[in-house]
Enzyme design. Sequence first.
Site, PDB file in Angstrom:
ATOM      1  N   TYR A  58       0.838  -1.190   0.000  1.00  0.00           N
ATOM      2  CA  TYR A  58       0.000   0.000   0.000  1.00  0.00           C
ATOM      3  C   TYR A  58       0.879   1.248   0.000  1.00  0.00           C
ATOM      4  O   TYR A  58       1.525   1.579   1.008  1.00  0.00           O
ATOM      5  CB  TYR A  58      -0.928   0.026   1.214  1.00  0.00           C
ATOM      6  CG  TYR A  58      -1.884  -1.138   1.310  1.00  0.00           C
ATOM      7  CD1 TYR A  58      -2.213  -1.910   0.204  1.00  0.00           C
ATOM      8  CD2 TYR A  58      -2.475  -1.461   2.523  1.00  0.00           C
ATOM      9  CE1 TYR A  58      -3.091  -2.974   0.311  1.00  0.00           C
ATOM     10  CE2 TYR A  58      -3.366  -2.515   2.632  1.00  0.00           C
ATOM     11  CZ  TYR A  58      -3.670  -3.279   1.523  1.00  0.00           C
ATOM     12  OH  TYR A  58      -4.539  -4.335   1.632  1.00  0.00           O
ATOM     13  N   HIS A 127      -0.323 -12.084   1.316  1.00  0.00           N
ATOM     14  CA  HIS A 127      -1.325 -11.239   0.667  1.00  0.00           C
ATOM     15  C   HIS A 127      -2.040 -11.958  -0.465  1.00  0.00           C
ATOM     16  O   HIS A 127      -3.256 -11.836  -0.620  1.00  0.00           O
ATOM     17  CB  HIS A 127      -0.634  -9.970   0.143  1.00  0.00           C
ATOM     18  CG  HIS A 127      -1.546  -8.806  -0.010  1.00  0.00           C
ATOM     19  ND1 HIS A 127      -1.092  -7.518  -0.021  1.00  0.00           N
ATOM     20  CD2 HIS A 127      -2.876  -8.709  -0.158  1.00  0.00           C
ATOM     21  CE1 HIS A 127      -2.100  -6.687  -0.177  1.00  0.00           C
ATOM     22  NE2 HIS A 127      -3.196  -7.384  -0.266  1.00  0.00           N
ATOM     23  N   SER A 206     -13.316  -4.969   2.510  1.00  0.00           N
ATOM     24  CA  SER A 206     -14.311  -4.326   1.637  1.00  0.00           C
ATOM     25  C   SER A 206     -15.734  -4.743   1.992  1.00  0.00           C
ATOM     26  O   SER A 206     -16.539  -5.073   1.109  1.00  0.00           O
ATOM     27  CB  SER A 206     -14.015  -4.627   0.167  1.00  0.00           C
ATOM     28  OG  SER A 206     -12.795  -4.053  -0.230  1.00  0.00           O
ATOM     29  N   PRO A 207     -16.110  -4.724   3.272  1.00  0.00           N
ATOM     30  CA  PRO A 207     -17.471  -5.120   3.646  1.00  0.00           C
ATOM     31  C   PRO A 207     -18.527  -4.114   3.189  1.00  0.00           C
ATOM     32  O   PRO A 207     -19.726  -4.402   3.273  1.00  0.00           O
ATOM     33  CB  PRO A 207     -17.402  -5.194   5.174  1.00  0.00           C
ATOM     34  CG  PRO A 207     -16.345  -4.191   5.534  1.00  0.00           C
ATOM     35  CD  PRO A 207     -15.317  -4.319   4.445  1.00  0.00           C
ATOM     36  N   LEU A 208     -18.079  -2.969   2.701  1.00  0.00           N
ATOM     37  CA  LEU A 208     -18.999  -1.964   2.169  1.00  0.00           C
ATOM     38  C   LEU A 208     -18.975  -1.938   0.647  1.00  0.00           C
ATOM     39  O   LEU A 208     -19.359  -0.939   0.027  1.00  0.00           O
ATOM     40  CB  LEU A 208     -18.648  -0.584   2.748  1.00  0.00           C
ATOM     41  CG  LEU A 208     -18.804  -0.479   4.265  1.00  0.00           C
ATOM     42  CD1 LEU A 208     -18.339   0.883   4.759  1.00  0.00           C
ATOM     43  CD2 LEU A 208     -20.249  -0.734   4.678  1.00  0.00           C
ATOM     44  N   GLY A 209     -18.527  -3.048   0.051  1.00  0.00           N
ATOM     45  CA  GLY A 209     -18.531  -3.130  -1.403  1.00  0.00           C
ATOM     46  C   GLY A 209     -17.702  -2.059  -2.065  1.00  0.00           C
ATOM     47  O   GLY A 209     -18.077  -1.533  -3.116  1.00  0.00           O
ATOM     48  N   ARG A 210     -16.567  -1.725  -1.467  1.00  0.00           N
ATOM     49  CA  ARG A 210     -15.665  -0.670  -1.965  1.00  0.00           C
ATOM     50  C   ARG A 210     -16.397   0.661  -2.089  1.00  0.00           C
ATOM     51  O   ARG A 210     -16.167   1.443  -3.008  1.00  0.00           O
ATOM     52  CB  ARG A 210     -15.037  -1.086  -3.292  1.00  0.00           C
ATOM     53  CG  ARG A 210     -14.273  -2.398  -3.210  1.00  0.00           C
ATOM     54  CD  ARG A 210     -13.539  -2.709  -4.496  1.00  0.00           C
ATOM     55  NE  ARG A 210     -12.917  -4.033  -4.436  1.00  0.00           N
ATOM     56  CZ  ARG A 210     -11.770  -4.313  -3.827  1.00  0.00           C
ATOM     57  NH1 ARG A 210     -11.115  -3.358  -3.215  1.00  0.00           N
ATOM     58  NH2 ARG A 210     -11.285  -5.536  -3.819  1.00  0.00           N
ATOM     59  N   GLY A 211     -17.307   0.892  -1.158  1.00  0.00           N
ATOM     60  CA  GLY A 211     -18.036   2.149  -1.116  1.00  0.00           C
ATOM     61  C   GLY A 211     -19.383   2.103  -1.799  1.00  0.00           C
ATOM     62  O   GLY A 211     -20.219   2.991  -1.593  1.00  0.00           O
TER      63      GLY A 211
END
Length: 335
Positions: A58, A127, A206-211
């Site tokens: 990152y 990773h 990404s539990p928010l679907g990448r936003g």
Amino acid sequence: MIVTQRCLGRSGLTVSALGLGCMGMSYAYGAADRTESLATIRSALDLGVTFLDTADIYGAGENEKLVGEAIAGRREEIVLATKFGVLLDPATGRPAGADGSPGYVRAAIDRSLTRLGVDHVDLYYQHRPDPDVPIEETVGAMAELVAAGKVRHLGLSEASAATIHRAATVHPITAVQSEWSLFSRDIEAAVLPACRELGIGLVAYSPLGRGLLTGAFTSTDELATDDFRRTQPRWQAGNLEANLKLLGQVRAIAAHYDATPAQVALAWVSARGEDVVPIPGTKRRRYLQENVESLSLTLTTDDLERLSGLQPAGDRYADMSSVERDTASLSSPGA
């Protein structure tokens, strides 16, 4: 509110029931404000969100440096996780293959410890599995790091069920990190059962679907020009409109609880089991607070069933055939 704790499988590693994904503070989602990012990490600790997730790729190491600066003087409060194994193309700064060789494993941890400013990490993930190196060799080298005191627990990220089983024959695996959300369900077929059979915790990135599940975006025009989501199938014309329509059902449930779509999406992931810990990423304090408040939201069985029936348009990556070959999303940063 007091953030509760969860144990990752049968490992004995206890973490905050919600973690903080730090990737976006340095990578993939456009520019970030360093001062705000540092404040967000420190606010997370103050709120009891003490499970921090980063990786050496990152920002080509810059994210680990950022996290290290933020946690200085507070190491004892934190469960610190980082990852190794994805190579970067120096010309583009994008992922360019994987290296799971024992020599690379040993060198990578030392670089990460230096950038983080610590003498050990609590959870060290591969990773992405390296298709050219047997997982037994990679995990064997990772186990050496445990013996040396540089790492406390081992994890895998985006590994197939078969790879997880093979890895666990060499050393106990504490956690598997995979994308998991209302809009990303593929791990439920084989990876989730394998983890539960072996007593391995699930860390949902990404539990928010990448936003997408936050309701904050209605067009890719709202994303930074270098935001990698512009290349992802679910954000493409046609798919995006269909997915935003599905989001209406999430909004309806959220309205019933006077909550936000993001809080409903996080509550759905958290409800999948006490061995599951979502690590939503954010680089702003206001969204951090919103995410933390999701822990007080309890959805009904009917809510969970309705949400589980949502079928998003478009795969999460352009080539999902790579998932079971353990090279999922090497062309994308993922988490």
